[in-house]
Design a protein around this motif. Structure first.
Motif, PDB file in Angstrom:
ATOM      1  N   ARG A 112       0.840  -1.209   0.000  1.00 33.66           N
ATOM      2  CA  ARG A 112       0.000   0.000   0.000  1.00 33.66           C
ATOM      3  C   ARG A 112       0.871   1.254   0.000  1.00 33.66           C
ATOM      4  NH1 ARG A 112      -5.346   0.029   1.657  1.00 33.66           N
ATOM      5  NH2 ARG A 112      -6.296  -2.004   1.403  1.00 33.66           N
ATOM      6  N   PHE A 113       1.921   1.234   0.799  1.00 31.07           N
ATOM      7  CA  PHE A 113       2.824   2.389   0.823  1.00 31.07           C
ATOM      8  C   PHE A 113       3.489   2.558  -0.539  1.00 31.07           C
ATOM      9  CE2 PHE A 113       6.646   4.784   1.506  1.00 31.07           C
ATOM     10  CZ  PHE A 113       6.325   5.690   2.508  1.00 31.07           C
ATOM     11  N   LEU A 114       3.991   1.466  -1.116  1.00 32.62           N
ATOM     12  CA  LEU A 114       4.667   1.532  -2.411  1.00 32.62           C
ATOM     13  C   LEU A 114       3.732   2.053  -3.501  1.00 32.62           C
ATOM     14  CD1 LEU A 114       6.714  -1.818  -2.402  1.00 32.62           C
ATOM     15  CD2 LEU A 114       7.573   0.501  -1.990  1.00 32.62           C
ATOM     16  N   ALA A 115       2.479   1.580  -3.487  1.00 28.97           N
ATOM     17  CA  ALA A 115       1.515   2.018  -4.500  1.00 28.97           C
ATOM     18  C   ALA A 115       1.227   3.512  -4.357  1.00 28.97           C
ATOM     19  CB  ALA A 115       0.221   1.215  -4.383  1.00 28.97           C
ATOM     20  N   SER A 116       1.085   3.980  -3.120  1.00 32.23           N
ATOM     21  CA  SER A 116       0.837   5.402  -2.893  1.00 32.23           C
ATOM     22  C   SER A 116       2.026   6.237  -3.348  1.00 32.23           C
ATOM     23  CB  SER A 116       0.548   5.654  -1.407  1.00 32.23           C
ATOM     24  OG  SER A 116       0.177   6.997  -1.187  1.00 32.23           O
ATOM     25  N   ALA A 117       3.234   5.756  -3.066  1.00 30.17           N
ATOM     26  CA  ALA A 117       4.443   6.465  -3.497  1.00 30.17           C
ATOM     27  C   ALA A 117       4.536   6.494  -5.025  1.00 30.17           C
ATOM     28  CB  ALA A 117       5.681   5.807  -2.895  1.00 30.17           C
ATOM     29  N   GLU A 118       4.186   5.383  -5.682  1.00 30.07           N
ATOM     30  CA  GLU A 118       4.182   5.350  -7.147  1.00 30.07           C
ATOM     31  C   GLU A 118       3.205   6.385  -7.699  1.00 30.07           C
ATOM     32  OE1 GLU A 118       5.855   3.612  -9.472  1.00 30.07           O
ATOM     33  OE2 GLU A 118       7.081   2.508  -8.032  1.00 30.07           O
ATOM     34  N   ALA A 119       2.051   6.510  -7.053  1.00 31.26           N
ATOM     35  CA  ALA A 119       1.017   7.431  -7.525  1.00 31.26           C
ATOM     36  C   ALA A 119       1.509   8.872  -7.510  1.00 31.26           C
ATOM     37  CB  ALA A 119      -0.235   7.293  -6.662  1.00 31.26           C
ATOM     38  N   TYR A 120       2.367   9.186  -6.540  1.00 37.43           N
ATOM     39  CA  TYR A 120       2.848  10.564  -6.420  1.00 37.43           C
ATOM     40  C   TYR A 120       4.320  10.697  -6.795  1.00 37.43           C
ATOM     41  CZ  TYR A 120      -1.655  11.209  -4.271  1.00 37.43           C
ATOM     42  OH  TYR A 120      -3.010  11.238  -4.055  1.00 37.43           O
ATOM     43  N   ARG A 121       4.825   9.695  -7.529  1.00 39.55           N
ATOM     44  CA  ARG A 121       6.174   9.746  -8.123  1.00 39.55           C
ATOM     45  C   ARG A 121       7.274   9.948  -7.084  1.00 39.55           C
ATOM     46  NH1 ARG A 121       2.629  12.479 -10.742  1.00 39.55           N
ATOM     47  NH2 ARG A 121       3.308  14.509  -9.956  1.00 39.55           N
ATOM     48  N   VAL A 122       7.192   9.201  -6.003  1.00 40.44           N
ATOM     49  CA  VAL A 122       8.226   9.253  -4.960  1.00 40.44           C
ATOM     50  C   VAL A 122       8.974   7.922  -4.955  1.00 40.44           C
ATOM     51  CG1 VAL A 122       8.692   9.506  -2.493  1.00 40.44           C
ATOM     52  CG2 VAL A 122       6.838  10.825  -3.551  1.00 40.44           C
ATOM     53  N   PRO A 123      10.260   7.903  -5.303  1.00 35.45           N
ATOM     54  CA  PRO A 123      11.030   6.655  -5.253  1.00 35.45           C
ATOM     55  C   PRO A 123      11.124   6.147  -3.809  1.00 35.45           C
ATOM     56  CG  PRO A 123      12.214   8.375  -6.469  1.00 35.45           C
ATOM     57  CD  PRO A 123      11.062   9.033  -5.784  1.00 35.45           C
ATOM     58  N   VAL A 124      11.118   4.814  -3.642  1.00 35.85           N
ATOM     59  CA  VAL A 124      11.158   4.219  -2.302  1.00 35.85           C
ATOM     60  C   VAL A 124      12.321   3.243  -2.189  1.00 35.85           C
ATOM     61  CG1 VAL A 124       9.910   2.825  -0.587  1.00 35.85           C
ATOM     62  CG2 VAL A 124       8.648   4.419  -2.048  1.00 35.85           C
ATOM     63  N   VAL A 125      13.038   3.330  -1.061  1.00 36.56           N
ATOM     64  CA  VAL A 125      14.033   2.328  -0.671  1.00 36.56           C
ATOM     65  C   VAL A 125      13.444   1.564   0.517  1.00 36.56           C
ATOM     66  CG1 VAL A 125      16.342   1.941   0.284  1.00 36.56           C
ATOM     67  CG2 VAL A 125      15.982   3.741  -1.433  1.00 36.56           C
ATOM     68  N   LEU A 126      13.446   0.235   0.435  1.00 36.18           N
ATOM     69  CA  LEU A 126      12.957  -0.590   1.543  1.00 36.18           C
ATOM     70  C   LEU A 126      14.127  -0.925   2.465  1.00 36.18           C
ATOM     71  CD1 LEU A 126      10.553  -3.055  -0.318  1.00 36.18           C
ATOM     72  CD2 LEU A 126       9.916  -1.203   1.214  1.00 36.18           C
ATOM     73  N   VAL A 127      14.014  -0.511   3.732  1.00 37.42           N
ATOM     74  CA  VAL A 127      15.068  -0.736   4.717  1.00 37.42           C
ATOM     75  C   VAL A 127      14.583  -1.793   5.704  1.00 37.42           C
ATOM     76  CG1 VAL A 127      16.518   0.315   6.484  1.00 37.42           C
ATOM     77  CG2 VAL A 127      15.859   1.655   4.463  1.00 37.42           C
ATOM     78  N   PHE A 128      15.169  -2.988   5.630  1.00 34.22           N
ATOM     79  CA  PHE A 128      14.783  -4.095   6.510  1.00 34.22           C
ATOM     80  C   PHE A 128      15.629  -4.023   7.774  1.00 34.22           C
ATOM     81  CE2 PHE A 128      13.249  -5.340   2.417  1.00 34.22           C
ATOM     82  CZ  PHE A 128      12.148  -6.150   2.647  1.00 34.22           C
ATOM     83  N   ASN A 129      14.995  -3.625   8.867  1.00 35.11           N
ATOM     84  CA  ASN A 129      15.718  -3.390  10.123  1.00 35.11           C
ATOM     85  C   ASN A 129      15.608  -4.596  11.062  1.00 35.11           C
ATOM     86  OD1 ASN A 129      17.220  -1.972  12.028  1.00 35.11           O
ATOM     87  ND2 ASN A 129      15.451  -0.901  12.857  1.00 35.11           N
ATOM     88  N   LYS A 130      16.416  -4.561  12.103  1.00 41.18           N
ATOM     89  CA  LYS A 130      16.443  -5.551  13.189  1.00 41.18           C
ATOM     90  C   LYS A 130      16.893  -6.935  12.726  1.00 41.18           C
ATOM     91  CE  LYS A 130      12.968  -3.030  15.856  1.00 41.18           C
ATOM     92  NZ  LYS A 130      11.849  -3.083  16.780  1.00 41.18           N
TER      93      LYS A 130
END
Length: 313
Positions: A112-130
């Motif tokens: 859902r976050f990725l789709a919303s970011a795509e809609a508003y043209r914001v590149p996303v980096v996924l940071v897998f923590n812990k």
């Protein structure tokens, strides 16, 4: 007077003016954004015009105008289901901090976050923590998730903000950019910021053992300057991500791999749910599209059907 909104506490806004002043500002009660029904008409990252503080206003400056935004990350407000909440504006990229466990971030939330970011043209980096807390089985699951999202086209980085493992690899990605840091409550955003910007000294909280869910430690949004240039935008942890202002027929284009295969569907208005000659369903059957991604797509289609906020994921 012009400036950048670097902090929003709900009723007050801290603005860094173009002549390097820090001013605490308010907005007029009737101030609303044209065309966007938002619970927060001014967001961190906004470029604004201010009225000069005067004695009659007890030294308070008022935000009188917002410059056009080049993008923003938006979600449906939890409190008012028909209104939106703008997480941040004018960002160069977003780091979505996720955890396989302690607490578990669901793939539905990520998608859902990725789709919303795509809609508003914001590149996303996924940071897998812990990663330091994971069992061998959980590490294997994390590797599978990273492989999935990298195959789709997203940059992924496995880290431990607690031990510092992998954190240095993030620094080159941050230089000179405005980066939104987001994720569920408790995934370690504040710990990561403390690791990247020790002088920020943000509060951190233990995960609730009873529910394995996060506690909100950040209660407002704030831009934190980076030594090498650029800003980190710290935001409160979010439990759910209700999508806002997306048209049903546009949804396919916000899932990169679904969009890729949809071009070969028999019908141009295919919803990829039941139609004959659907290339997406064929790709799903042949495992070119992950079942988890397809289920996320369906859940967002359901949003459009019933118009309701999809609660915590």
């Amino acid at each position: 007077m012009k400036g950048l909104v670097i902090k929003n506490t709900g009723s007050w806004y801290t603005v860094l003016t173009d002549d390097s002043q820090l001013l605490d500002c308010k907005i007029k009660g009737n101030f609303r954004l044209k065309g966007i029904r938002s619970t927060n008409p001014v967001a961190v990252g906004d470029r604004v015009t201010l009225s000069s503080p005067s004695a009659g206003q007890e030294g308070v400056a008022f935000i009188t105008e917002i410059d056009d935004r080049r993008n923003y990350i938006i979600r449906k407000s939890i409190n008012l289901s028909k209104q939106s909440h703008i997480i941040a504006a004018n960002v160069d990229q977003a780091f979505l901090v996720v955890t396989v466990n302690y607490p578990q971030t669901s793939t539905t939330f990520i998608d859902r976050f990725l789709a919303s970011a795509e809609a508003y043209r914001v590149p996303v980096v996924l940071v897998f923590n812990k990663t330091d807390l994971l069992s061998e089985e959980e590490r294997h699951y994390q590797e599978m998730m990273i492989r999935l999202y990298e195959t789709i086209g997203y940059t992924c980085q496995a880290i431990s903000a607690q031990t510092g493992e992998g954190v240095e690899a993030l620094r080159p990605l941050l230089e000179g950019k405005i980066t939104l840091l987001s994720g569920n409550s408790g995934v370690g955003k504040s710990t990561l910021i403390n690791c990247l910007v020790p002088e920020a000294n943000l509060r951190t909280a233990e995960i609730s053992d009873a529910h394995n869910t996060g506690q909100h430690t950040t209660t407002f949004s704030e831009m934190i300057p980076l030594e090498g240039g650029g800003w980190l935008v710290d935001t409160p942890g979010i439990k759910g991500f209700g999508t806002f202002d997306m048209e049903r027929e546009e949804l396919t284009s916000y899932f990169k791999e679904i969009f890729h295969f949809s071009k070969d569907c028999r019908f141009s208005n295919c919803t990829h749910t039941h139609e004959p000659g659907c290339a997406v369903l064929k790709a799903l059957e042949e495992h070119y599209i992950a079942e988890s991604r397809y289920q996320s797509y369906l859940s967002m289609l359901e949003d459009k059907d019933d118009g309701k906020y999809r609660a915590a994921y």
